[in-house]
Design an enzyme around this catalytic site. Structure first.
Site, PDB file in Angstrom:
ATOM      1  N   HIS A  95       0.821  -1.208   0.000  1.00 31.59           N
ATOM      2  CA  HIS A  95       0.000   0.000   0.000  1.00 31.59           C
ATOM      3  C   HIS A  95       0.851   1.252   0.000  1.00 31.59           C
ATOM      4  O   HIS A  95       2.011   1.213   0.362  1.00 31.59           O
ATOM      5  CB  HIS A  95      -0.921   0.001   1.225  1.00 31.59           C
ATOM      6  CG  HIS A  95      -1.888  -1.131   1.208  1.00 31.59           C
ATOM      7  ND1 HIS A  95      -2.858  -1.234   0.239  1.00 31.59           N
ATOM      8  CD2 HIS A  95      -1.989  -2.222   1.983  1.00 31.59           C
ATOM      9  CE1 HIS A  95      -3.543  -2.342   0.450  1.00 31.59           C
ATOM     10  NE2 HIS A  95      -3.026  -2.971   1.495  1.00 31.59           N
ATOM     11  N   ASP A 149      -6.435 -18.938 -12.366  1.00 32.61           N
ATOM     12  CA  ASP A 149      -7.499 -19.953 -12.320  1.00 32.61           C
ATOM     13  C   ASP A 149      -8.884 -19.313 -12.317  1.00 32.61           C
ATOM     14  O   ASP A 149      -9.835 -19.844 -12.880  1.00 32.61           O
ATOM     15  CB  ASP A 149      -7.325 -20.849 -11.085  1.00 32.61           C
ATOM     16  CG  ASP A 149      -7.219 -20.040  -9.791  1.00 32.61           C
ATOM     17  OD1 ASP A 149      -6.534 -18.985  -9.803  1.00 32.61           O
ATOM     18  OD2 ASP A 149      -7.809 -20.454  -8.773  1.00 32.61           O
ATOM     19  N   LEU A 452     -14.428  17.717 -25.372  1.00 34.92           N
ATOM     20  CA  LEU A 452     -14.399  17.912 -26.825  1.00 34.92           C
ATOM     21  C   LEU A 452     -14.893  19.309 -27.210  1.00 34.92           C
ATOM     22  O   LEU A 452     -15.525  19.998 -26.404  1.00 34.92           O
ATOM     23  CB  LEU A 452     -15.304  16.857 -27.487  1.00 34.92           C
ATOM     24  CG  LEU A 452     -14.825  15.409 -27.377  1.00 34.92           C
ATOM     25  CD1 LEU A 452     -15.947  14.456 -27.756  1.00 34.92           C
ATOM     26  CD2 LEU A 452     -13.600  15.185 -28.262  1.00 34.92           C
ATOM     27  N   SER A 455     -18.570  20.601 -26.456  1.00 34.17           N
ATOM     28  CA  SER A 455     -19.086  19.766 -25.373  1.00 34.17           C
ATOM     29  C   SER A 455     -19.820  20.618 -24.346  1.00 34.17           C
ATOM     30  O   SER A 455     -20.521  20.095 -23.486  1.00 34.17           O
ATOM     31  CB  SER A 455     -17.942  19.010 -24.698  1.00 34.17           C
ATOM     32  OG  SER A 455     -16.995  19.927 -24.186  1.00 34.17           O
ATOM     33  N   GLY A 456     -19.634  21.929 -24.414  1.00 36.71           N
ATOM     34  CA  GLY A 456     -20.320  22.806 -23.472  1.00 36.71           C
ATOM     35  C   GLY A 456     -19.399  23.375 -22.401  1.00 36.71           C
ATOM     36  O   GLY A 456     -19.869  23.939 -21.414  1.00 36.71           O
ATOM     37  N   SER A 525      -7.871  20.909 -24.270  1.00 33.83           N
ATOM     38  CA  SER A 525      -6.730  20.240 -23.615  1.00 33.83           C
ATOM     39  C   SER A 525      -6.848  18.711 -23.696  1.00 33.83           C
ATOM     40  O   SER A 525      -7.090  18.052 -22.689  1.00 33.83           O
ATOM     41  CB  SER A 525      -6.565  20.699 -22.175  1.00 33.83           C
ATOM     42  OG  SER A 525      -7.803  20.770 -21.496  1.00 33.83           O
TER      43      SER A 525
END
Lengths: 611, 280
Positions: A95, A149, A452, A455-456, A525
């Site tokens: 971890h 397996d 994109l 895309s807004g 970007s």
């Protein structure tokens, strides 16, 4: 004896079946003594998770307190041998809070076995393991794809994981490593010591065979490095210089120089307990006598006189792992140990910290336990320092806290920066970001929209700024409209120019953040690399990536600027989504999809309230 | 390492690991002699042959020897036979070691412990920090990367250094053979008088063995894999009377080295508990 010795480490978590794998290797290669097996059976009954069967995991979980917690918290070593080779295995937990232990194990191993759960595939943890082990010097990786397996011994799953892992190495920019892949089932022993009948499509060797046959990539740099460890003076007539050759080979009569004093002489004798030698090589512990009397101290370095290009160093860049519970302090005096040398050192700059959860870079003024960071260090004396990549032994160091005597960090030298950037002085302004922010009564932020074309993003960014502004917050919206015509008016739309565009946006956003503002950016970007760069410039909590995940079909339908049509007609080259890729963010702070404008703004506001 | 401390010493337990460690020190400082004394913590119950070997070997190498026994032991006539292994080890090994370290103010002590001996030793550092009470804190160990060791200590604190950490029992024997290092003859098989005690086969080494046990004494072909206090160290049946035979036996061994040591089995995790208190 040493040619036969292989030091390897294992990376993975309990859930990946790592301890079981190790137990299996030891058991199947007849390396468990009968009394250990007996005591294992007793312990298995008390602590085990395998009912009446032997819990192999318990064999490698050393300390009692850990046994009770059911986790390993440190590096544990196991020694075993087969007819071909001797092995030292170091086992560490996987971890992110055990990053320092993994770094420790990696610094002392030749090979890392990286365990992947076949049902889960390449995870962030896998990437972290690949990153840490290779950073601290491991060049040979074995990827053991466990629990095969549970996938019905699927070759497709195996190949997919193999491909994903190879991609991971590329994205993390890990080079010069050799990797082998192997499908295993640790609980049943498939392909561990005995070739499995369940994976007939796997034609390579078993795990133990690979370990027995692996050759470690050799060093390529032969420059002599002999740091003085001890001055041997049994009486007035004898003065010897004892130490271990850290690199290259030395011969009697070699012309040498002693650094930092730069005095030259020749080697008279190479003395050992058994006999005097004609030459000695990397790893040999020897005592030298010299033909001239020169003042030499512990920590001085002997190199060949012919190595003209060698320079002394007092400033360098390094990747370091912070190992102390106490945070680092910039410009505080630490003790730096490198080969046999001890000097005073300070961290003068943190370039970036790599977040071990996400492997993203970010900026901070201090390091905390288990952080891995790129830093600039300055020492109070010019000495020989090599890049870790060139000569491991003279490019690795530790810092010790002089108050607590704890080992605070370990590092590898990545770049010698003597003199470079010497004329750039970073002024410490009296008025800091924190003070400005206090005055503005707000927490400065960068809210980075990506998505994109059509895309807004811009609509949403605009609406968000309006809302924040109405709340009295000081904001600024950066987008193509106000940048392309000003700061970036010299840039076109080639790949290179688009990258430069984002680089400047990232820095501008960083400066405006420093001014105390809430900066909103709205650019496609498309590349992860650029977005990660922008993120790396600021603190972890100061960057919020908002992915406007509008499907391309909808964007095309909207086509507000008619650009999709033009791209399809071949009038625009490199148009994102049509003939240039959009790399979807992997872990953005916020994802916006198919919601009304109001809902979307509220989603962002909710996040900001929590953050 | 020596350059880093004011008052180093080497713990010399007379066993095979100590013999190798001493040999390495002789090599490292050649042509000078190692600039530190050897320290032997005598529990008063060591094999007689060990003590003979110690005195002979120390005279040969010409180093200073410090022998120390816990005076409390002599006062109460400490005996593993009557006081049990736990009290004996606590008083005559753990306590005695702390006392001698305090008395001479040693700040660095070489020990021959190996990580392959026991599970908790597998997590031991090569430079193992001890606080002023000589205690080991497994949760607060200093990380060790590459060959870089942190030897910084404050007053009254100390470092135990284990140069043989990464050696195995087999490595030890192969090195003894390669370098022709002298060891105590008890490691080689011979006809010896033994009795059963606490499930082990122990040597009738002197007159202190309780009489009732002597009734069962037998002469058998045995050797010792490790050496400690004779009432606490079990012999094994073996005909290995040469180094070759010992190495061969090692290669095919089915029990671990410390299985012959009573003190490891007092309780689950017993070595770890001893180490927390300052045992090596």
């Amino acid at each position: 004896m040493d040619n036969l010795l292989l030091k390897f480490m294992t990376c993975g978590s309990v859930d990946d079946g790592k301890s079981t794998l190790i137990g299996r290797v030891l058991y199947d290669s007849n390396n468990i003594f009968s009394d250990q097996l007996e005591s294992l059976k007793v312990i298995s009954k008390k602590y085990g998770t395998q009912k009446e069967n032997i819990d192999f995991a318990l064999l490698v979980d050393g300390l009692q307190s850990e046994r009770e917690q059911g986790i390993t918290i440190d590096v544990a070593y196991r020694y075993f041998h087969t007819s071909k080779r001797k092995f030292i295995l170091s086992d560490t937990p996987g971890h992110e809070q055990y990053t320092r232990n993994m770094a420790t194990a990696a610094s002392n191993a030749d090979v890392a076995i990286i365990l992947i759960d076949a049902t889960k595939g390449v995870s962030l943890q896998t990437k972290r393991h690949a990153f840490i082990t290779t950073l601290f010097g491991i060049k040979n990786l074995i990827v053991a794809i466990n629990k095969i397996d549970l996938t019905s011994y699927s070759e497709e799953v195996f190949n997919q994981i193999k491909m994903d892992f190879t991609d991971t190495l590329k994205t993390l920019n890990i080079q010069n490593t050799e990797t082998s892949f192997i499908p295993v089932c640790a609980t049943d022993g498939d392909n561990i010591v005995i070739k499995s009948k369940n994976t007939p499509w796997y034609k390579e060797h078993t795990l133990l065979e690979i370990l027995e046959d692996i050759t470690i990539l050799p060093d390529t740099n032969n420059n002599v490095r002999f740091p003085i460890q001890y001055i041997n003076r049994p009486d007035e007539n004898f003065r010897g210089y004892a130490g271990t050759i850290e690199n290259g080979r030395l011969y009697v009569n070699d012309k040498i120089k002693i650094l930092p004093s730069n005095k030259t002489t020749t080697i008279k004798e190479i003395i050992t307990y058994d006999d005097n030698l004609k030459s000695a090589v990397k790893g040999d512990a020897i005592t030298l006598t010299l033909n001239d009397e020169i003042d030499i101290n512990r920590g001085d370095m002997i190199v060949l006189e012919s190595e003209y290009s060698i320079t002394l160093t007092d400033t360098f860049e390094a990747m370091i792992v912070w190992m102390d519970e106490e945070n680092s302090v910039l410009n505080k005096n630490y003790q730096l140990n490198i080969y046999t040398q001890k000097v005073n050192a300070k961290i003068t700059k943190i370039e970036f910290i790599k977040d071990m959860k996400t492997l993203r870079n970010f900026k901070e003024n201090f390091l905390k336990l288990n952080d891995i960071a790129k830093c600039t260090l300055q020492i109070d004396k010019k000495i020989v320092i090599d890049r870790f990549e060139n000569i491991k032994e003279c490019g690795s160091f530790i810092l010790i806290d002089k108050m607590s005597n704890k080992t605070s960090c370990a590092g590898v030298v990545t770049e010698i920066t003597n003199g470079k950037n010497e004329n750039i002085f970073l002024h410490n302004h009296t008025i800091t970001k924190e003070l400005r922010a206090e005055n503005l009564m707000q927490k400065p932020l960068i809210i980075w929209f990506t998505g994109l074309s059509a895309s807004g993003k811009s609509t949403l960014a605009n609406e968000l700024e309006k809302t924040l502004h109405m709340q009295g917050l000081k904001t600024y919206l950066l987008d193509g409209d106000n940048l392309r015509s000003t700061l970036n008016s010299d840039l076109g739309f080639s790949q290179k120019d688009r990258e430069e565009n984002i680089r400047r946006v990232a820095h501008l956003a960083q400066i405006m953040l420093d001014a105390g503002l809430i900066v909103i950016t709205a650019f496609i970007s498309p590349f992860a690399k650029e977005r990660e760069f922008a993120r790396s410039l600021v603190k972890k909590e100061e960057f919020i990536e908002v992915f406007v995940d509008t499907p391309i079909e909808i964007c095309e339908q909207r086509d507000t600027k008619g650009l999709y049509q033009k791209a399809k007609d071949g009038m625009i080259k490199d148009f994102t989504g049509i003939n240039s890729p959009y790399e979807r963010p992997i872990n953005p702070e916020i994802i916006i999809n198919s919601k009304t404008l109001e809902e979307s703004v509220n989603q962002i506001l909710d996040y900001l309230k929590m953050a | 390492m020596i350059a880093n401390f004011n008052n180093p010493a080497m713990l010399y337990s007379i066993g095979k690991d100590s013999s190798v460690m001493l040999h390495l020190a002789l090599k490292a400082f050649y042509p000078a002699k190692p600039p530190f004394p050897l320290v032997h913590v005598d529990t008063l119950w060591k094999f007689r042959e060990m003590i003979e070997f110690r005195d002979k070997r120390v005279a040969e190498v010409g180093m200073e020897l410090v022998v120390y026994s816990n005076p409390q032991g002599a006062e109460i006539n400490i005996s593993p036979f009557s006081h049990g292994s736990k009290l004996h080890t606590d008083m005559m090994k753990t306590e005695a070691l702390k006392q001698v370290l305090d008395k001479h103010k040693f700040d660095a002590i070489f020990g021959g412990a190996r990580r392959d001996e026991e599970q908790s030793r597998a997590k031991e550092r090569i430079f193992s920090f001890r606080d002023k009470y000589h205690a080991w804190n497994p949760k607060l160990q200093r990380p060790e990367l590459w060959n870089l060791y942190n030897s910084n200590i404050n007053r009254d604190e100390s470092i135990r250094v284990f140069p043989l950490s990464n050696w195995t029992e087999k490595d030890i024997w192969e090195y003894i053979k390669q370098e022709n290092i002298p060891v105590v003859p008890l490691y080689f098989a011979a006809q010896r008088e033994v009795i059963e005690f606490e499930g082990m086969k122990i040597l009738v080494d002197d007159a202190r063995v309780p009489k009732e046990l002597l009734k069962e004494a037998k002469t058998e072909l045995v050797r010792f894999r490790t050496l400690g206090c004779y009432p606490l160290t079990g012999a094994i049946h073996s005909d290995a009377n040469t180094l070759e035979k010992i190495i061969n036996e090692m290669t095919h061994a089915t029990t671990s080295e410390r299985s012959g040591r009573a003190i490891d089995k007092d309780q689950i995790g017993s070595m770890e508990k001893k180490k927390l208190q300052g045992y090596f």
